[in-house]
Design an enzyme around this catalytic site. Structure first.
Site, mmCIF file in Angstrom:
data_model
loop_
_atom_site.group_PDB
_atom_site.id
_atom_site.type_symbol
_atom_site.label_atom_id
_atom_site.label_comp_id
_atom_site.label_asym_id
_atom_site.label_seq_id
_atom_site.Cartn_x
_atom_site.Cartn_y
_atom_site.Cartn_z
ATOM 1 N N HIS A 17 -22.014 -20.938 -52.274
ATOM 2 C CA HIS A 17 -21.278 -21.149 -51.018
ATOM 3 C C HIS A 17 -20.025 -20.269 -50.970
ATOM 4 O O HIS A 17 -19.700 -19.704 -49.923
ATOM 5 C CB HIS A 17 -20.856 -22.619 -50.881
ATOM 6 C CG HIS A 17 -21.995 -23.587 -50.761
ATOM 7 N ND1 HIS A 17 -22.108 -24.720 -51.527
ATOM 8 C CD2 HIS A 17 -23.076 -23.589 -49.948
ATOM 9 C CE1 HIS A 17 -23.205 -25.392 -51.197
ATOM 10 N NE2 HIS A 17 -23.812 -24.721 -50.242
ATOM 11 N N LYS A 41 -28.420 -37.691 -45.780
ATOM 12 C CA LYS A 41 -28.082 -37.583 -47.211
ATOM 13 C C LYS A 41 -26.918 -38.489 -47.553
ATOM 14 O O LYS A 41 -25.950 -38.567 -46.791
ATOM 15 C CB LYS A 41 -27.643 -36.146 -47.540
ATOM 16 C CG LYS A 41 -28.733 -35.113 -47.581
ATOM 17 C CD LYS A 41 -28.133 -33.771 -48.001
ATOM 18 C CE LYS A 41 -29.170 -32.678 -48.110
ATOM 19 N NZ LYS A 41 -28.549 -31.359 -48.374
ATOM 20 N N ARG A 90 -31.545 -18.476 -49.388
ATOM 21 C CA ARG A 90 -31.798 -18.191 -50.800
ATOM 22 C C ARG A 90 -33.234 -17.758 -51.005
ATOM 23 O O ARG A 90 -33.533 -16.930 -51.849
ATOM 24 C CB ARG A 90 -31.511 -19.431 -51.661
ATOM 25 C CG ARG A 90 -30.029 -19.796 -51.729
ATOM 26 C CD ARG A 90 -29.823 -21.179 -52.269
ATOM 27 N NE ARG A 90 -30.525 -22.145 -51.429
ATOM 28 C CZ ARG A 90 -30.676 -23.422 -51.706
ATOM 29 N NH1 ARG A 90 -30.163 -23.909 -52.812
ATOM 30 N NH2 ARG A 90 -31.325 -24.222 -50.884
ATOM 31 N N SER A 128 -26.462 -27.628 -54.643
ATOM 32 C CA SER A 128 -25.520 -28.720 -54.915
ATOM 33 C C SER A 128 -26.199 -29.827 -55.716
ATOM 34 O O SER A 128 -25.581 -30.440 -56.592
ATOM 35 C CB SER A 128 -24.983 -29.286 -53.596
ATOM 36 O OG SER A 128 -24.286 -28.292 -52.897
HETATM 37 N N1 COA Z 1 -25.542 -21.540 -52.415
HETATM 38 C C1 COA Z 1 -25.766 -22.730 -52.969
HETATM 39 N N2 COA Z 1 -26.467 -23.719 -52.384
HETATM 40 C C2 COA Z 1 -26.928 -23.458 -51.170
HETATM 41 C C3 COA Z 1 -26.743 -22.248 -50.522
HETATM 42 C C4 COA Z 1 -26.013 -21.257 -51.196
HETATM 43 N N3 COA Z 1 -25.776 -20.064 -50.655
HETATM 44 N N4 COA Z 1 -27.347 -22.296 -49.332
HETATM 45 C C5 COA Z 1 -27.891 -23.503 -49.236
HETATM 46 N N5 COA Z 1 -27.643 -24.206 -50.347
HETATM 47 C C6 COA Z 1 -28.125 -25.549 -50.671
HETATM 48 C C7 COA Z 1 -27.073 -26.609 -50.737
HETATM 49 O O1 COA Z 1 -26.487 -26.612 -52.005
HETATM 50 C C8 COA Z 1 -27.891 -27.843 -50.484
HETATM 51 O O2 COA Z 1 -28.516 -28.199 -51.676
HETATM 52 P P1 COA Z 1 -29.004 -29.706 -51.992
HETATM 53 O O3 COA Z 1 -29.895 -30.117 -50.868
HETATM 54 O O4 COA Z 1 -29.680 -29.512 -53.272
HETATM 55 O O5 COA Z 1 -27.788 -30.542 -52.092
HETATM 56 C C9 COA Z 1 -28.977 -27.357 -49.517
HETATM 57 O O6 COA Z 1 -29.001 -25.963 -49.654
HETATM 58 C C10 COA Z 1 -28.699 -27.623 -48.078
HETATM 59 O O7 COA Z 1 -27.320 -27.683 -47.904
HETATM 60 P P2 COA Z 1 -26.505 -27.325 -46.621
HETATM 61 O O8 COA Z 1 -26.602 -25.905 -46.302
HETATM 62 O O9 COA Z 1 -25.164 -27.880 -46.802
HETATM 63 O O10 COA Z 1 -27.293 -28.022 -45.513
HETATM 64 P P3 COA Z 1 -27.432 -29.531 -45.237
HETATM 65 O O11 COA Z 1 -28.860 -29.701 -44.943
HETATM 66 O O12 COA Z 1 -26.850 -30.413 -46.241
HETATM 67 O O13 COA Z 1 -26.508 -29.678 -43.956
HETATM 68 C C11 COA Z 1 -25.848 -29.188 -41.718
HETATM 69 C C12 COA Z 1 -26.719 -28.844 -42.881
HETATM 70 C C13 COA Z 1 -24.649 -30.051 -42.098
HETATM 71 C C14 COA Z 1 -25.343 -27.868 -41.193
HETATM 72 C C15 COA Z 1 -26.744 -29.906 -40.687
HETATM 73 O O14 COA Z 1 -27.241 -31.084 -41.237
HETATM 74 C C16 COA Z 1 -26.010 -30.201 -39.406
HETATM 75 O O15 COA Z 1 -25.826 -29.320 -38.598
HETATM 76 N N6 COA Z 1 -25.594 -31.464 -39.228
HETATM 77 C C17 COA Z 1 -24.901 -31.901 -38.022
HETATM 78 C C18 COA Z 1 -25.849 -32.618 -37.076
HETATM 79 C C19 COA Z 1 -26.545 -31.653 -36.150
HETATM 80 O O16 COA Z 1 -25.926 -30.834 -35.481
HETATM 81 N N7 COA Z 1 -27.869 -31.767 -36.077
HETATM 82 C C20 COA Z 1 -28.651 -30.925 -35.205
HETATM 83 C C21 COA Z 1 -29.153 -29.698 -35.886
HETATM 84 S S1 COA Z 1 -30.643 -30.036 -36.727
#
Ligand code: COA
Length: 161
Positions: A17, A41, A90, A128
């Site tokens: 990140h 989550k 990724r 994560s």
């Molecule tokens: N380096 C390390 N880890 C990475 C990464 C990187 N460059 N890119 C993605 N990841 C990993 C994260 O560590 C995480 O891992 P985990 O699942 O093992 O914990 C996973 O990818 C996804 O994480 P993240 O990118 O934070 O996405 P998320 O799915 O947790 O959250 C939001 C995404 C918050 C942006 C999304 O849920 C959201 O927009 N929520 C608001 C509600 C909304 O608008 N909904 C409508 C759209 S569907």
């Protein structure tokens, strides 16, 4: 002035990140790293803990601001005047899930653009959940998370104290 938003759960923020945030901050004038609630989550770290860790890791990056938001990503972007959403890829499975999210976000807000940055190859294996699992067994998370956050993550998650 182009404002971008780099959203995620950041539970916790990793070196992957950090790399994406720093690189994005070079392509937009102002970057918001937005900690969003992902309703599907259960998080290991509180919102305050996540924000403080990200701020510590990004200390000195003058055009980056860390914010939190409880709601839709598109509403967060609107509130902060961001026209670009930054997401990282990724591998191909990230691509598939991102495409789905992009389609939904574009339907909600057609004016927003989603920009993807590929992870650095040496950081592709980081997630994560891997950090949480390693830390919970007391394994080293060196090379997974920003050095400044390592101690607090181990202290919070290590089952053996
Ligand atoms: N380096 C390390 N880890 C990475 C990464 C990187 N460059 N890119 C993605 N990841 C990993 C994260 O560590 C995480 O891992 P985990 O699942 O093992 O914990 C996973 O990818 C996804 O994480 P993240 O990118 O934070 O996405 P998320 O799915 O947790 O959250 C939001 C995404 C918050 C942006 C999304 O849920 C959201 O927009 N929520 C608001 C509600 C909304 O608008 N909904 C409508 C759209 S569907």
């Amino acid at each position: 002035m182009i404002k971008g938003i780099f959203p995620g759960s950041f539970d916790p923020f990793t070196l992957g990140h950090l790399d994406i945030a720093r690189r994005s901050a070079r392509v937009v004038d102002k970057l918001y790293v937005a900690v969003l609630i992902n309703a599907s989550k259960r998080s290991a770290f509180t919102m305050d803990e996540r924000i403080n860790m990200i701020r510590a890791a990004l200390d000195g990056e003058s055009n980056i601001e860390v914010i939190s938001f409880d709601g839709l990503l598109v509403d967060c972007a609107k509130q902060y005047g961001a026209s670009v959403i930054i997401r990282s890829l990724r591998d191909s499975s990230d691509y598939l899930s991102e495409r789905q999210m992009e389609t939904i976000n574009k339907r909600l807000c057609p004016d927003l653009e989603i920009v993807y940055l590929n992870s650095a190859p040496e950081l592709m294996h980081i997630s994560s959940s891997a950090v949480r699992e390693l830390a919970s067994y007391g394994c080293s998370i060196e090379g997974f998370v920003p050095e400044i956050n390592r101690k607090i993550i181990i202290e919070r998650l290590c089952k053996n104290g």
